[in-house]
Design a protein around this motif. Structure first.
Motif, PDB file in Angstrom:
ATOM      1  N   PHE A  71      40.388  -9.746  21.673  1.00 56.03           N
ATOM      2  CA  PHE A  71      41.146  -8.582  21.188  1.00 56.03           C
ATOM      3  C   PHE A  71      42.010  -9.021  20.004  1.00 56.03           C
ATOM      4  N   ARG A  72      42.230  -8.078  19.062  1.00 60.15           N
ATOM      5  CA  ARG A  72      43.104  -8.332  17.922  1.00 60.15           C
ATOM      6  C   ARG A  72      44.142  -7.226  17.815  1.00 60.15           C
ATOM      7  N   PRO A  73      45.391  -7.575  17.427  1.00 56.97           N
ATOM      8  CA  PRO A  73      46.419  -6.541  17.271  1.00 56.97           C
ATOM      9  C   PRO A  73      45.989  -5.518  16.230  1.00 56.97           C
ATOM     10  N   ILE A  74      46.301  -4.248  16.486  1.00 58.53           N
ATOM     11  CA  ILE A  74      45.983  -3.215  15.494  1.00 58.53           C
ATOM     12  C   ILE A  74      47.212  -2.374  15.150  1.00 58.53           C
ATOM     13  N   PHE A  75      47.983  -1.929  16.158  1.00 60.88           N
ATOM     14  CA  PHE A  75      49.162  -1.107  15.864  1.00 60.88           C
ATOM     15  C   PHE A  75      50.385  -1.618  16.614  1.00 60.88           C
ATOM     16  N   LYS A  76      51.550  -1.351  16.010  1.00 56.82           N
ATOM     17  CA  LYS A  76      52.810  -1.485  16.727  1.00 56.82           C
ATOM     18  C   LYS A  76      53.213  -0.094  17.162  1.00 56.82           C
ATOM     19  N   LEU A 128      46.132  -3.461  20.982  1.00 58.96           N
ATOM     20  CA  LEU A 128      45.078  -4.402  20.567  1.00 58.96           C
ATOM     21  C   LEU A 128      43.717  -3.741  20.755  1.00 58.96           C
ATOM     22  N   ILE A 129      42.761  -4.201  19.965  1.00 58.41           N
ATOM     23  CA  ILE A 129      41.427  -3.599  20.020  1.00 58.41           C
ATOM     24  C   ILE A 129      40.371  -4.694  20.019  1.00 58.41           C
ATOM     25  N   LEU A 130      39.256  -4.394  20.655  1.00 57.03           N
ATOM     26  CA  LEU A 130      38.133  -5.344  20.694  1.00 57.03           C
ATOM     27  C   LEU A 130      36.845  -4.586  20.431  1.00 57.03           C
ATOM     28  N   ARG A 131      36.036  -5.093  19.514  1.00 59.46           N
ATOM     29  CA  ARG A 131      34.710  -4.490  19.334  1.00 59.46           C
ATOM     30  C   ARG A 131      33.796  -5.076  20.403  1.00 59.46           C
ATOM     31  N   LEU A 132      33.144  -4.208  21.142  1.00 55.83           N
ATOM     32  CA  LEU A 132      32.273  -4.689  22.227  1.00 55.83           C
ATOM     33  C   LEU A 132      30.913  -5.019  21.628  1.00 55.83           C
ATOM     34  N   ASN A 133      30.580  -6.300  21.646  1.00 52.56           N
ATOM     35  CA  ASN A 133      29.308  -6.689  21.027  1.00 52.56           C
ATOM     36  C   ASN A 133      28.180  -6.683  22.067  1.00 52.56           C
ATOM     37  N   GLY A 134      27.046  -7.175  21.652  1.00 54.59           N
ATOM     38  CA  GLY A 134      25.874  -7.099  22.516  1.00 54.59           C
ATOM     39  C   GLY A 134      25.902  -8.028  23.728  1.00 54.59           C
ATOM     40  N   GLU A 135      26.649  -9.124  23.611  1.00 56.39           N
ATOM     41  CA  GLU A 135      26.586 -10.123  24.691  1.00 56.39           C
ATOM     42  C   GLU A 135      27.368  -9.701  25.931  1.00 56.39           C
ATOM     43  N   ARG A 136      26.935 -10.219  27.072  1.00 53.12           N
ATOM     44  CA  ARG A 136      27.681  -9.977  28.318  1.00 53.12           C
ATOM     45  C   ARG A 136      28.898 -10.879  28.346  1.00 53.12           C
ATOM     46  N   TYR A 189      34.268   0.186  21.665  1.00 53.20           N
ATOM     47  CA  TYR A 189      35.510  -0.585  21.561  1.00 53.20           C
ATOM     48  C   TYR A 189      36.259  -0.545  22.884  1.00 53.20           C
ATOM     49  N   ALA A 190      37.113  -1.543  23.075  1.00 45.27           N
ATOM     50  CA  ALA A 190      38.093  -1.496  24.173  1.00 45.27           C
ATOM     51  C   ALA A 190      39.469  -1.571  23.530  1.00 45.27           C
ATOM     52  N   TYR A 191      40.403  -0.881  24.136  1.00 48.17           N
ATOM     53  CA  TYR A 191      41.721  -0.679  23.521  1.00 48.17           C
ATOM     54  C   TYR A 191      42.779  -0.875  24.593  1.00 48.17           C
ATOM     55  N   LEU A 239      56.735   6.152  17.061  1.00 45.08           N
ATOM     56  CA  LEU A 239      56.269   5.581  15.793  1.00 45.08           C
ATOM     57  C   LEU A 239      55.109   4.650  16.096  1.00 45.08           C
ATOM     58  N   ARG A 240      53.946   4.986  15.621  1.00 47.32           N
ATOM     59  CA  ARG A 240      52.805   4.060  15.763  1.00 47.32           C
ATOM     60  C   ARG A 240      52.280   3.775  14.372  1.00 47.32           C
ATOM     61  N   TYR A 241      52.174   2.499  14.031  1.00 47.12           N
ATOM     62  CA  TYR A 241      51.807   2.144  12.655  1.00 47.12           C
ATOM     63  C   TYR A 241      51.110   0.787  12.654  1.00 47.12           C
ATOM     64  N   PRO A 242      50.363   0.471  11.576  1.00 44.01           N
ATOM     65  CA  PRO A 242      49.605  -0.781  11.555  1.00 44.01           C
ATOM     66  C   PRO A 242      50.516  -1.972  11.873  1.00 44.01           C
ATOM     67  N   HIS A 243      50.031  -2.882  12.702  1.00 49.31           N
ATOM     68  CA  HIS A 243      50.897  -3.937  13.249  1.00 49.31           C
ATOM     69  C   HIS A 243      51.464  -4.854  12.169  1.00 49.31           C
ATOM     70  N   ASP A 244      50.773  -4.904  10.992  1.00 51.24           N
ATOM     71  CA  ASP A 244      51.253  -5.802   9.937  1.00 51.24           C
ATOM     72  C   ASP A 244      52.002  -5.042   8.839  1.00 51.24           C
ATOM     73  N   SER A 245      52.401  -3.779   9.125  1.00 50.68           N
ATOM     74  CA  SER A 245      53.142  -2.993   8.119  1.00 50.68           C
ATOM     75  C   SER A 245      54.600  -2.856   8.522  1.00 50.68           C
ATOM     76  N   GLU A 246      55.392  -2.422   7.534  1.00 55.19           N
ATOM     77  CA  GLU A 246      56.802  -2.113   7.792  1.00 55.19           C
ATOM     78  C   GLU A 246      56.894  -0.862   8.667  1.00 55.19           C
ATOM     79  N   LYS A 247      58.016  -0.727   9.362  1.00 54.15           N
ATOM     80  CA  LYS A 247      58.268   0.496  10.138  1.00 54.15           C
ATOM     81  C   LYS A 247      58.255   1.699   9.193  1.00 54.15           C
ATOM     82  N   PRO A 248      57.630   2.822   9.611  1.00 57.01           N
ATOM     83  CA  PRO A 248      57.574   3.982   8.712  1.00 57.01           C
ATOM     84  C   PRO A 248      58.972   4.477   8.333  1.00 57.01           C
ATOM     85  N   TRP A 249      59.027   5.116   7.185  1.00 57.62           N
ATOM     86  CA  TRP A 249      60.283   5.615   6.624  1.00 57.62           C
ATOM     87  C   TRP A 249      61.057   6.471   7.629  1.00 57.62           C
ATOM     88  N   CYS A 250      60.359   7.354   8.353  1.00 56.28           N
ATOM     89  CA  CYS A 250      61.085   8.257   9.254  1.00 56.28           C
ATOM     90  C   CYS A 250      61.792   7.474  10.365  1.00 56.28           C
TER      91      CYS A 250
END
Ligand SMILES: CC(C)(COP(=O)(O)OP(=O)(O)OC[C@H]1O[C@@H](n2cnc3c(N)ncnc32)[C@H](O)[C@@H]1OP(=O)(O)O)[C@@H](O)C(=O)NCCC(=O)NCCS
Length: 322
Positions: A309-314, A148-156, A288-290, A119-130
């Motif tokens: 990095f910010r949480p994206i999925f559980k 977790l995910i990070l957008r890689l910006n221009g800076e080093r 991105y980095a994941y 089960l992989r679902y958005p980290h701030d959502s309820e567990k899926p029905w199944c």
């Protein structure tokens, strides 16, 4: 209600599409999540393989009530993502439960000993029905993970340490495997977090993973993405990154494994390994980095969040012996 195996790809595709219609990622594209295109393509490939199980539940008029697909890999059966698929209005009708029970029976008849579901679902959502269906049928849930995910910006990225590193390929697979065990499964604290993941706590499984990854199993990984950190010329930790070949997402780098030996921790080695890797991933055009880690791994989550990095999925792994 009757449950039959699908007669044709076209019949299953139509039934499955009807039953998935209320699933959020099926309705519209969501950032980095599953998508209708990706799952339809996976389904098409899985349908071609004769051993897999595809069940359709229908009513007396022949109208579809639900579907369930199970991939068979020897003695292991893998329930397809977010299945049984049942439209919202029918979720209290027992269709999902019946499909799952029938799926377990079919799988057992085909020699399956262990059934798994992810089960992989958005980290701030309820567990899926199944997920509730799996619980009802006594699937065991492993400890949840956080991605977790990070957008890689221009800076080093400016790591706190100027680390000396060597390529992982300068070490044998067994050598790297021993580093994995040392980092993930030596202290009681690490065993509490990682002990139920054989891929990092059991020598044989861990070496298999290392070989699989070195063979390209997780994606492209030249030697500048897999490094061992040295302190006074001695190994102190390691990082292994990959760039998956994924046509459904922006180009991203996956932090596959990161570990610092217990005696070298809290000196900035972990964060420096990650930041050096992010600079390399940017050079390789990653947007991105994941990364994924157990939700109870506060040390790693703090480290990643410190970088941005910010949480994206559980993610929850469920399994049941047949
Ligand atoms: C997670 C791990 C790699 C951190 O390595 P490290 O070299 O000790 O980390 P750093 O010294 O670079 O720490 C950077 C930041 O991470 C966070 N952090 C690291 N260890 C922490 C801990 N035990 N508790 C809370 N926060 C922690 C802190 O924010 C820290 O910054 P600070 O020291 O300024 O407070 C290491 O603990 C480890 O190998 N753990 C076992 C394997 C593992 O879980 N790997 C990650 C899997 S994705």
């Amino acid at each position: 209600m009757r449950i039959d195996t699908a007669d044709s790809w076209q019949q299953y595709l139509e039934s499955w599409s009807r039953c998935m219609r209320d699933t959020y990622w099926f309705k519209e594209r969501c950032f980095f999540d599953y998508s209708r295109e990706e799952e339809t393509e996976a389904l098409r490939e899985e349908f071609k393989k004769g051993d897999n199980i595809f069940l359709i539940a229908s009513d007396d008029c022949g109208d579809t009530l639900g579907t369930l697909g199970i991939r068979i890999k020897g003695e292991r059966g893998v329930i397809r993502r977010w299945e049984p698929a049942v439209p919202l209005v029918l979720r209290d009708s027992g269709v999902g439960e019946s499909l799952l029970e029938e799926g377990v029976r079919f799988a057992r008849e085909q020699g399956v000993r262990r059934l798994t579901a992810t089960l992989r679902y958005p980290h701030d959502s309820e567990k899926p029905w199944c997920g509730g269906l799996y619980n009802g049928l006594c699937f065991r849930e492993k400890k949840p993970g956080l991605q977790l995910i990070l957008r890689l910006n221009g800076e080093r990225y400016e790591p706190p340490l100027n680390l000396e590193t060597l390529p992982c390929d300068d070490f044998s697979d067994m050598g790297i495997t021993s580093f994995v065990i040392r980092c993930f499964a030596t202290t009681p604290e690490d065993i509490a977090v990682h002990g139920d993941d054989k891929n990092v706590s059991d020598l044989v499984s861990a070496e298999r993973v290392i070989r699989f990854q070195r063979g390209g199993g997780l994606g492209y990984s030249p030697s500048d993405l897999r490094r061992v950190a040295l302190v006074d010329g001695e190994p102190a930790g390691f990082i292994r990154n990959f760039i998956p070949d994924d046509p459904y997402r922006p180009r991203f780098g996956l932090i596959g494994q990161l570990g610092v030996f217990p005696e070298y921790r809290r000196r900035g080695i972990g964060i420096s390994l990650v930041m050096d890797s992010l600079n390399t991933l940017k050079k390789k055009s990653c947007e991105y980095a994941y990364v994924g880690t157990p939700q109870s791994n506060h040390a790693a989550i703090n480290l990643y969040e410190k970088i941005g990095f910010r949480p994206i999925f559980k993610i929850i792994f469920c399994e049941k012996n047949c």
